[in-house]
Design a protein around this motif. Sequence first.
Motif, short mmCIF file in Angstrom:
data_model
loop_
_atom_site.label_atom_id
_atom_site.label_comp_id
_atom_site.label_asym_id
_atom_site.label_seq_id
_atom_site.Cartn_x
_atom_site.Cartn_y
_atom_site.Cartn_z
N CYS A 95 8.12 -73.76 38.89
CA CYS A 95 7.60 -74.81 39.78
C CYS A 95 8.57 -75.06 40.93
N ASP A 96 9.84 -75.17 40.61
CA ASP A 96 10.85 -75.39 41.65
C ASP A 96 10.90 -74.22 42.63
N LEU A 97 10.86 -73.01 42.10
CA LEU A 97 10.90 -71.81 42.94
C LEU A 97 9.69 -71.76 43.87
N LEU A 98 8.53 -72.09 43.34
CA LEU A 98 7.32 -72.11 44.15
C LEU A 98 7.48 -73.05 45.34
N GLU A 99 7.99 -74.25 45.10
CA GLU A 99 8.15 -75.23 46.18
C GLU A 99 9.22 -74.80 47.18
N GLU A 100 10.28 -74.20 46.70
CA GLU A 100 11.40 -73.85 47.58
C GLU A 100 11.16 -72.58 48.38
N GLU A 101 10.48 -71.60 47.76
CA GLU A 101 10.41 -70.29 48.40
C GLU A 101 9.00 -69.72 48.55
N GLY A 102 8.00 -70.39 47.97
CA GLY A 102 6.62 -69.94 48.13
C GLY A 102 6.16 -69.01 47.02
N ALA B 166 4.48 -84.48 47.25
CA ALA B 166 5.63 -84.18 46.39
C ALA B 166 5.71 -82.70 46.05
N ARG B 167 4.57 -82.05 45.89
CA ARG B 167 4.54 -80.65 45.46
C ARG B 167 3.51 -79.88 46.29
N PRO B 168 3.77 -79.72 47.58
CA PRO B 168 2.76 -79.12 48.46
C PRO B 168 2.33 -77.70 48.07
N ALA B 169 3.26 -76.86 47.68
CA ALA B 169 2.88 -75.49 47.32
C ALA B 169 2.05 -75.47 46.04
N ALA B 170 2.43 -76.29 45.08
CA ALA B 170 1.66 -76.35 43.83
C ALA B 170 0.29 -76.96 44.09
N PHE B 171 0.23 -77.97 44.96
CA PHE B 171 -1.05 -78.57 45.32
C PHE B 171 -1.99 -77.51 45.91
N GLN B 172 -1.47 -76.74 46.85
CA GLN B 172 -2.28 -75.68 47.46
C GLN B 172 -2.69 -74.63 46.42
N LEU B 173 -1.79 -74.34 45.50
CA LEU B 173 -2.09 -73.36 44.45
C LEU B 173 -3.31 -73.76 43.63
#
Length: 179
Positions: free
Chosen positions: A17-24, A89-96
């Motif tokens: 989850c952290d990696l997704l947010e930081e690096e896509g 808070a978690r834009p990349a996860a939200f989009q996922l």
Amino acid sequence: MPTPERTSLDAIVNAACDLLEEEGLASLTMAAVAARVGVRAPSLYKRVRDRSTLIRLVAEATLAELGARLDGVRDPVELANRYRALGHARPAAFQLVMAPGPGIPPVDEHYRQVATEPILRISVELAGEEHALDAARTLTAWCAGFISMELNGSFQLGGDVDRAWGFGVERIVAAITRG
């Protein structure tokens, strides 16, 4: 003597989850997650079958978090605001989870239900049992669309985006509320 466990599934998912947010999403690899949790990639495969499974686990964790944020909320405006808070808070996860795209594995239905139950409950109160699903879809689609546009920097005309959010939520809630 058995080999000690060096990491847990929770630690792996949290690192992913952290990696997704930081690096896509493109950077969400088994090797990158293994490095984050301090094991070699082959050790990760003891807990997670493959990258597709890892992505699914991240999406399921996101839906579980969304469900937890929405659980117990009675006010539709507060529900929408909490939905938006997750997106911020978690834009990349939200989009996922809101716009998964091709190749993204489907999540277990349980996690989708956890995230949608609070929305359906409020929709029953707003629109009645007969129109609850339609109301829930309308509210969810509007929120997800607005938040996605916001996260992607699509509001280029100036003005107060927070005010536009409040205006939109108020109007959507009024539109789906029965007579």
